[in-house]
Design an enzyme around this catalytic site. Sequence first.
Site, PDB file in Angstrom:
ATOM      1  N   GLU A 147      56.359 110.389  60.223  1.00  0.00           N
ATOM      2  CA  GLU A 147      55.507 109.939  61.320  1.00  0.00           C
ATOM      3  C   GLU A 147      54.101 109.604  60.821  1.00  0.00           C
ATOM      4  OE1 GLU A 147      56.360 112.221  64.856  1.00  0.00           O
ATOM      5  OE2 GLU A 147      54.530 111.513  65.811  1.00  0.00           O
ATOM      6  N   GLU A 176      68.840 111.560  75.548  1.00  0.00           N
ATOM      7  CA  GLU A 176      68.361 111.020  74.268  1.00  0.00           C
ATOM      8  C   GLU A 176      69.108 109.734  73.902  1.00  0.00           C
ATOM      9  OE1 GLU A 176      65.788 111.881  72.607  1.00  0.00           O
ATOM     10  OE2 GLU A 176      65.351 113.953  73.160  1.00  0.00           O
ATOM     11  N   ARG A 191      62.819 126.821  47.472  1.00  0.00           N
ATOM     12  CA  ARG A 191      61.994 125.631  47.773  1.00  0.00           C
ATOM     13  C   ARG A 191      62.830 124.403  48.140  1.00  0.00           C
ATOM     14  NH1 ARG A 191      59.902 128.258  43.636  1.00  0.00           N
ATOM     15  NH2 ARG A 191      57.885 129.269  43.991  1.00  0.00           N
ATOM     16  N   ASN A 198      59.264 109.477  70.370  1.00  0.00           N
ATOM     17  CA  ASN A 198      58.623 110.346  71.367  1.00  0.00           C
ATOM     18  C   ASN A 198      58.661 109.742  72.772  1.00  0.00           C
ATOM     19  OD1 ASN A 198      57.973 112.059  69.299  1.00  0.00           O
ATOM     20  ND2 ASN A 198      55.879 111.296  69.074  1.00  0.00           N
ATOM     21  N   LYS A 206      68.378 106.394  65.571  1.00  0.00           N
ATOM     22  CA  LYS A 206      67.508 107.431  65.016  1.00  0.00           C
ATOM     23  C   LYS A 206      67.452 107.316  63.491  1.00  0.00           C
ATOM     24  CE  LYS A 206      65.681 111.918  65.026  1.00  0.00           C
ATOM     25  NZ  LYS A 206      65.542 113.235  65.594  1.00  0.00           N
ATOM     26  N   HIS A 234      57.727 117.105  77.612  1.00  0.00           N
ATOM     27  CA  HIS A 234      57.314 118.392  77.034  1.00  0.00           C
ATOM     28  C   HIS A 234      56.425 119.154  78.008  1.00  0.00           C
ATOM     29  CE1 HIS A 234      57.973 117.014  72.592  1.00  0.00           C
ATOM     30  NE2 HIS A 234      59.020 117.599  73.078  1.00  0.00           N
ATOM     31  N   HIS A 294      58.603 111.798  75.883  1.00  0.00           N
ATOM     32  CA  HIS A 294      58.494 113.204  75.481  1.00  0.00           C
ATOM     33  C   HIS A 294      57.162 113.860  75.832  1.00  0.00           C
ATOM     34  CE1 HIS A 294      62.309 112.582  73.648  1.00  0.00           C
ATOM     35  NE2 HIS A 294      62.328 113.741  73.032  1.00  0.00           N
ATOM     36  N   HIS A 330      65.884 120.248  78.042  1.00  0.00           N
ATOM     37  CA  HIS A 330      65.057 119.241  77.386  1.00  0.00           C
ATOM     38  C   HIS A 330      65.418 117.828  77.884  1.00  0.00           C
ATOM     39  CE1 HIS A 330      62.855 117.259  74.172  1.00  0.00           C
ATOM     40  NE2 HIS A 330      63.957 116.614  73.829  1.00  0.00           N
ATOM     41  N   ARG A 355      57.927 106.433  63.472  1.00  0.00           N
ATOM     42  CA  ARG A 355      58.762 107.481  64.072  1.00  0.00           C
ATOM     43  C   ARG A 355      58.256 107.877  65.452  1.00  0.00           C
ATOM     44  NH1 ARG A 355      61.670 112.423  61.092  1.00  0.00           N
ATOM     45  NH2 ARG A 355      62.545 113.317  62.955  1.00  0.00           N
ATOM     46  N   LYS A 406      63.876 116.832  60.642  1.00  0.00           N
ATOM     47  CA  LYS A 406      62.915 117.853  61.093  1.00  0.00           C
ATOM     48  C   LYS A 406      63.658 119.170  61.284  1.00  0.00           C
ATOM     49  CE  LYS A 406      59.338 115.150  63.453  1.00  0.00           C
ATOM     50  NZ  LYS A 406      58.670 114.885  64.746  1.00  0.00           N
TER      51      LYS A 406
HETATM   52  N1  LIG Z   1      64.872 118.722  64.718  1.00  0.00           N
HETATM   53  C1  LIG Z   1      64.821 117.808  65.641  1.00  0.00           C
HETATM   54  O1  LIG Z   1      64.515 116.640  65.376  1.00  0.00           O
HETATM   55  C2  LIG Z   1      65.172 118.184  67.046  1.00  0.00           C
HETATM   56  C3  LIG Z   1      65.335 117.170  68.006  1.00  0.00           C
HETATM   57  C4  LIG Z   1      65.706 117.540  69.282  1.00  0.00           C
HETATM   58  C5  LIG Z   1      65.879 118.880  69.597  1.00  0.00           C
HETATM   59  N2  LIG Z   1      65.700 119.834  68.648  1.00  0.00           N
HETATM   60  C6  LIG Z   1      65.904 121.250  68.963  1.00  0.00           C
HETATM   61  O2  LIG Z   1      67.254 121.416  69.372  1.00  0.00           O
HETATM   62  C7  LIG Z   1      67.339 122.528  70.257  1.00  0.00           C
HETATM   63  C8  LIG Z   1      68.168 122.124  71.449  1.00  0.00           C
HETATM   64  O3  LIG Z   1      69.448 121.764  70.990  1.00  0.00           O
HETATM   65  P1  LIG Z   1      70.735 121.846  71.947  1.00  0.00           P
HETATM   66  O4  LIG Z   1      70.451 121.099  73.187  1.00  0.00           O
HETATM   67  O5  LIG Z   1      71.885 121.466  71.108  1.00  0.00           O
HETATM   68  O6  LIG Z   1      70.737 123.356  72.395  1.00  0.00           O
HETATM   69  P2  LIG Z   1      71.332 124.713  71.756  1.00  0.00           P
HETATM   70  O7  LIG Z   1      71.464 124.649  70.291  1.00  0.00           O
HETATM   71  O8  LIG Z   1      70.505 125.796  72.335  1.00  0.00           O
HETATM   72  O9  LIG Z   1      72.803 124.752  72.388  1.00  0.00           O
HETATM   73  C9  LIG Z   1      72.928 124.763  73.790  1.00  0.00           C
HETATM   74  C10 LIG Z   1      73.998 125.725  74.217  1.00  0.00           C
HETATM   75  O10 LIG Z   1      75.286 125.171  73.933  1.00  0.00           O
HETATM   76  C11 LIG Z   1      76.085 126.111  73.228  1.00  0.00           C
HETATM   77  N3  LIG Z   1      77.034 125.320  72.438  1.00  0.00           N
HETATM   78  C12 LIG Z   1      76.790 124.605  71.327  1.00  0.00           C
HETATM   79  N4  LIG Z   1      77.861 123.876  70.993  1.00  0.00           N
HETATM   80  C13 LIG Z   1      78.808 124.134  71.895  1.00  0.00           C
HETATM   81  C14 LIG Z   1      80.150 123.667  72.099  1.00  0.00           C
HETATM   82  N5  LIG Z   1      80.688 122.724  71.314  1.00  0.00           N
HETATM   83  N6  LIG Z   1      80.835 124.162  73.146  1.00  0.00           N
HETATM   84  C15 LIG Z   1      80.270 125.070  73.984  1.00  0.00           C
HETATM   85  N7  LIG Z   1      79.019 125.527  73.864  1.00  0.00           N
HETATM   86  C16 LIG Z   1      78.297 125.066  72.827  1.00  0.00           C
HETATM   87  C17 LIG Z   1      75.087 126.927  72.470  1.00  0.00           C
HETATM   88  O11 LIG Z   1      75.638 128.161  72.093  1.00  0.00           O
HETATM   89  C18 LIG Z   1      73.948 127.053  73.476  1.00  0.00           C
HETATM   90  O12 LIG Z   1      74.202 128.077  74.386  1.00  0.00           O
HETATM   91  C19 LIG Z   1      65.919 122.918  70.599  1.00  0.00           C
HETATM   92  O13 LIG Z   1      65.586 124.079  69.899  1.00  0.00           O
HETATM   93  C20 LIG Z   1      65.086 121.746  70.112  1.00  0.00           C
HETATM   94  O14 LIG Z   1      63.802 122.135  69.714  1.00  0.00           O
HETATM   95  C21 LIG Z   1      65.360 119.500  67.383  1.00  0.00           C
END
Ligand SMILES: NC(=O)c1ccc[n+]([C@@H]2O[C@H](COP(=O)([O-])OP(=O)(O)OC[C@H]3O[C@@H](n4cnc5c(N)ncnc54)[C@H](O)[C@@H]3O)[C@@H](O)[C@H]2O)c1
Length: 298
Positions: free
Chosen positions: A171, A119, A55, A183, A161, A190, A186, A202, A179, A77
């Site tokens: 939110e 972002e 938990r 968005n 942030k 989205h 977004h 994204h 919060r 999140k």
């Molecule tokens: N929780 C939140 O508040 C929040 C906010 C924004 C996005 N997200 C989530 O984040 C995800 C997107 O994150 P992202 O853009 O980091 O994508 P990702 O985690 O898919 O990484 C993108 C690519 O980069 C590669 N990679 C990562 N670090 C690397 C490095 N240092 N060198 C080389 N390659 C590397 C990964 O293996 C992947 O292929 C989505 O799933 C989205 O929903 C969450």
Amino acid sequence: VIALPDAEQAKTTDVLIAAWNALGAAGFTRSDAVVTVGGGATTDVGGFIAASWLRGIDVVHVPTTTLAMVDAAVGGKTGINTAAGKNLVGAFHPPAGVLVDLDVLAALPVSEHRAGLAEVVKAGLIADADLLALLEQRPHEVLDPASDAVVEAVARAVQVKADVVSADLRETPDAPVSREILNYGHTFGHAIERVEGYRWRHGDAIAVGMVFVAEVAALSGLADDALVARHRAVLTALGLPITYRGDRWDDLRATMSIDKKARGRGLRLVLLEDVGRPRVLAAPDDALLHEAYRRVSA
Ligand SMILES: NC(=O)c1ccc[n+]([C@@H]2O[C@H](COP(=O)([O-])OP(=O)(O)OC[C@H]3O[C@@H](n4cnc5c(N)ncnc54)[C@H](O)[C@@H]3O)[C@@H](O)[C@H]2O)c1
């Protein structure tokens, strides 16, 4: 070490079950912690593993993408994707700590770094005029992850942030600093991601989404055209897209209506009156949205 599949393939129930089994086999207790090392997909699923094990045990994120540093790892999140959609299952679980080491960005493809910068632009637009000025004045430096400009840009974006989510983690509708302002761009972004079957990055989608809402603000008389021009200029300087194909309005509009950020049946858009002055527009006029779409159409 629990190795995860790449990117979105990590955000599945199969990965969760395998991780829970691994934590069980390792005898993880409440005094243990999960440490995630990776992009936003990794911090999302790793955060949810920590949120759900016993938990909730501590999680420390070590984000390795620009996007994860300024966005996914900060803010609490966590979640996974299911057949019903992206990020619909998850939990609020703020990390015990986030360690950002910019040296790891040397390995990141520039297209990923650039998408993460969308972002950072958003953080500047909604809350930090100095950050926006840095991006406007030194775009080429910011595109180089080894530059001093990136240290300042990432630190400032994280601060924006962190400030917002500290004021309103969940939110809540009437929080003084909601919060919801995160968005910005977004809702339309989205919609592009969904219509494109998630083949757009994204950050690219929200870049166009920010120009779209800036146009909505101008058309509503809330912002002047100079603010829209500023959006286009800074995003273009960073190599981010500012247009989207012009024959997808019906799909985009329908998708915006079901965006999980919409309250009940009504659409809510975060708009800017000026840099650092966000406000929410509820139930925007359809003709106006359509015109804003026309203006961002390629
Ligand atoms: N929780 C939140 O508040 C929040 C906010 C924004 C996005 N997200 C989530 O984040 C995800 C997107 O994150 P992202 O853009 O980091 O994508 P990702 O985690 O898919 O990484 C993108 C690519 O980069 C590669 N990679 C990562 N670090 C690397 C490095 N240092 N060198 C080389 N390659 C590397 C990964 O293996 C992947 O292929 C989505 O799933 C989205 O929903 C969450």
